[in-house]
Design a protein around this motif. Structure first.
Motif, PDB file in Angstrom:
ATOM      1  N   ALA A  17     -39.002  19.892   2.671  1.00 59.02           N
ATOM      2  CA  ALA A  17     -39.425  19.621   1.316  1.00 59.02           C
ATOM      3  C   ALA A  17     -39.565  20.629   0.342  1.00 59.02           C
ATOM      4  O   ALA A  17     -40.610  21.235  -0.127  1.00 59.02           O
ATOM      5  N   PRO A  18     -38.313  21.156  -0.299  1.00 63.54           N
ATOM      6  CA  PRO A  18     -38.313  22.373  -0.923  1.00 63.54           C
ATOM      7  C   PRO A  18     -38.689  22.050  -2.462  1.00 63.54           C
ATOM      8  O   PRO A  18     -38.504  21.126  -2.848  1.00 63.54           O
ATOM      9  N   SER A  19     -39.010  23.089  -3.148  1.00 62.95           N
ATOM     10  CA  SER A  19     -39.177  22.859  -4.492  1.00 62.95           C
ATOM     11  C   SER A  19     -38.153  23.848  -5.143  1.00 62.95           C
ATOM     12  O   SER A  19     -37.670  24.803  -4.757  1.00 62.95           O
ATOM     13  N   THR A  45     -35.524  12.194  13.497  1.00 66.43           N
ATOM     14  CA  THR A  45     -35.030  12.345  12.197  1.00 66.43           C
ATOM     15  C   THR A  45     -35.415  13.389  11.102  1.00 66.43           C
ATOM     16  O   THR A  45     -36.533  13.462  11.015  1.00 66.43           O
ATOM     17  N   TRP A  46     -34.535  13.923  10.638  1.00 64.30           N
ATOM     18  CA  TRP A  46     -34.825  15.094   9.572  1.00 64.30           C
ATOM     19  C   TRP A  46     -34.702  14.738   8.003  1.00 64.30           C
ATOM     20  O   TRP A  46     -33.497  14.125   7.766  1.00 64.30           O
ATOM     21  N   VAL A  47     -35.731  14.511   7.313  1.00 63.53           N
ATOM     22  CA  VAL A  47     -35.696  14.157   6.071  1.00 63.53           C
ATOM     23  C   VAL A  47     -35.630  15.335   5.100  1.00 63.53           C
ATOM     24  O   VAL A  47     -36.395  16.422   5.069  1.00 63.53           O
ATOM     25  N   VAL A 221     -45.595  17.626  10.653  1.00 66.98           N
ATOM     26  CA  VAL A 221     -45.134  18.506   9.646  1.00 66.98           C
ATOM     27  C   VAL A 221     -45.227  19.997  10.212  1.00 66.98           C
ATOM     28  O   VAL A 221     -46.032  20.601  10.685  1.00 66.98           O
ATOM     29  N   LEU A 222     -43.708  20.699  10.031  1.00 71.37           N
ATOM     30  CA  LEU A 222     -43.598  21.939  10.233  1.00 71.37           C
ATOM     31  C   LEU A 222     -43.387  22.754   8.979  1.00 71.37           C
ATOM     32  O   LEU A 222     -42.557  22.346   8.463  1.00 71.37           O
ATOM     33  N   ARG A 223     -43.884  23.802   8.704  1.00 67.34           N
ATOM     34  CA  ARG A 223     -44.009  24.534   7.475  1.00 67.34           C
ATOM     35  C   ARG A 223     -44.673  25.752   7.592  1.00 67.34           C
ATOM     36  O   ARG A 223     -45.017  26.272   8.539  1.00 67.34           O
TER      37      ARG A 223
END
Length: 503
Positions: A17-19, A45-47, A221-223
């Motif tokens: 989820a980039p900005s 699934t990759w969103v 959530v991987l971040r």
């Protein structure tokens, strides 16, 4: 507590989820890749979701940069703005404002959130007082439990408000991090009641991301590790709404090998953005392979992986909590190995693409020379430097050098290591042999004649020739290089060197 082995079960849905406040950089790509590998390895699934609520900081083409450069790296998403799943769309946060407000209102109605009418000046004064008193800055909850009269007075004064989530005191927010192991924060140490809706009606990051992850059924959530301080705030939102949080994993940040500090834009010696790697001649396959090792390691000693091999080898339990160090030499080695794997035709095609894009000074100059139309010449140069090139830029620089060599000012400083008269003899024989040639020139035969007539061989023969025709002691087969130069150019370089030696 010891970190437990992570067992990944059930329907896996992860998100990147980039900005669009900037372009795709190494840290973005690292997070994107590990989410991609996680999804593909565990059949999930990759969103792709765009967190664009920070309207003031969003940059033009920021979103395009993310998507285009992810595609260049060879990774694609299953769902996103261009691949909507109607159950979860839309994928831009700015299009989900009404959704967030519904949940904000739910918290207001439950008394778990409240309107805060504090002005910026009041908040700054509070901050300064706390800093002066050596207290960790935090919001003091002054508008929690405000009376109707206080609220009416604030509204009569025309004050705008934000909405804050009220935190319970001395409450532990903890989770089993897939990478770091058990992590816990006390609610008293995370900055106080935090804003979930800004005065412009836009949800804040820590609120919107929770609603999005919940509604999009994100399982893991991987971040980046820089988000770890956000996690307790997000857990507070999950808890207040009575929602089950996903499983969290915080990826190690990328550090400079030289400074041992987190890689930042101040590290001018390191390319920061994926678009730079592309335009400076790195191969997407090599960059992908390199990034995969920034925070993860496979079983065994193998270092070069295709995308499919990375997917198969990936295991979240082999993610590292230790810093990942950016090693430029390792990247160049990796890229060089991938270059060796590609055919001359494939490399030529990629070089032509870079020249046509003309995004670097070298590419611009080559385009001005029309080199992209001379495929045979490009292929000859690629063949000569195939085993030693570290990037496609290596080939492009060699092409430009050879095409403009008569305009290059040679120093000849390295000729001082050799006998001047012997060099002049070598050049005299070379010039004489050239005069005899009218068609294709066999430079190997000419060098054999030079050896026979001058008795020079080995470094005393080849190094002076390297310097005279490439301005460097080190070069591939000098006969190959001479064969791609026009006869007139070779003679001009001989004359230039002779003039230097006779000076």
């Amino acid at each position: 507590m010891k970190k437990e082995k992570v067992e990944v079960t059930g329907d896996v849905r992860v998100r990147y989820a980039p900005s669009p406040t900037g372009f795709l950089h190494l840290g973005n790509a690292q997070s994107a890749l590990f989410n991609y590998l996680f999804a593909k390895h565990y059949n999930g699934t990759w969103v792709l979701r765009i967190e664009d609520t920070d309207l003031k900081r969003n940059v033009e083409h920021g979103e395009d940069s993310q998507m285009e450069n992810l595609h260049w790296l060879g990774i694609d998403w299953d769902e996103g703005p261009d691949k909507p799943n109607t159950e979860f769309a839309p994928y831009h946060q700015t299009e989900r404002v009404d959704i967030y407000r519904k949940y904000v209102q739910q918290l207001l109605d439950a008394g778990l959130a409240y309107k805060d009418y504090a002005t910026e000046e009041e908040l700054k004064e509070l901050h300064d007082q706390q800093v002066a008193a050596k207290i960790a800055p935090h919001y003091d909850g002054r508008w929690y439990g405000a009376t109707k009269e206080q609220i009416q007075q604030a509204e009569a004064e025309g004050r705008s408000y934000t909405i804050r989530l009220h935190l319970p005191s001395d409450h532990i927010y903890e989770w089993k991090d897939m990478i770091k192991g058990p992590v816990a924060f006390n609610s008293d140490n995370i900055g106080g009641d935090f804003i979930i809706e800004k005065s412009n009606g836009m949800a804040t990051y820590n609120f919107a991301v929770v609603i999005d992850d919940y509604l999009m059924k994100i399982s893991h959530v991987l971040r980046g590790d820089d988000h770890i301080a956000n996690t307790p705030k997000q857990l507070a939102v999950y808890e207040a709404l009575g929602l089950e949080p996903p499983v969290f994993g915080h990826i190690t940040l990328i550090y400079s090998l030289d400074t041992k500090k987190k890689l930042s834009k101040r590290d001018k010696d390191t390319l920061q953005f994926i678009s730079q790697y592309r335009k400076y001649g790195y191969l997407s396959e090599a960059v992908l392979n390199f990034i995969a090792f920034l925070g993860w390691s496979p079983v065994g000693e193998k270092e070069l992986f295709t995308r499919e091999e990375l997917i198969e080898a990936y295991d979240v339990n082999r993610m590292s909590a230790s810093p990942a160090y950016f090693d430029q030499k390792k990247l160049d080695w990796t890229n060089g190995e991938y270059i060796k794997k590609l055919s001359v035709d494939e490399l030529t095609e990629r070089i032509v693409s870079l020249v046509e894009d003309a995004e670097t000074e070298v590419a611009e100059q080559l385009k001005a020379l029309g080199i992209e139309k001379d495929l045979d010449f490009i292929k000859k140069i690629v063949d000569i430097y195939h085993t030693e090139a570290k990037t496609l830029m290596t080939f492009m620089e060699k092409i430009l050098f050879i095409k403009t060599v008569e305009q290059v000012t040679f120093t000849y400083a390295d000729l001082a290591d050799f006998d001047k008269e012997s060099i002049k003899q070598i050049l005299t024989v070379l010039s004489t042999e050239l005069e005899k040639e009218s068609g294709a020139i066999d430079y190997s035969a000419i060098v054999a004649t030079i050896q026979k007539e001058t008795k020079q061989k080995g470094r005393n023969l080849y190094m002076p020739l390297n310097v005279i025709f490439t301005d460097s002691k080190s070069a591939p087969q000098i006969t190959d290089i001479l064969s791609v130069m026009p006869k007139e150019t070779v003679q001009q370089l001989i004359d230039n060197a002779m003039a230097y030696l006779n000076d």
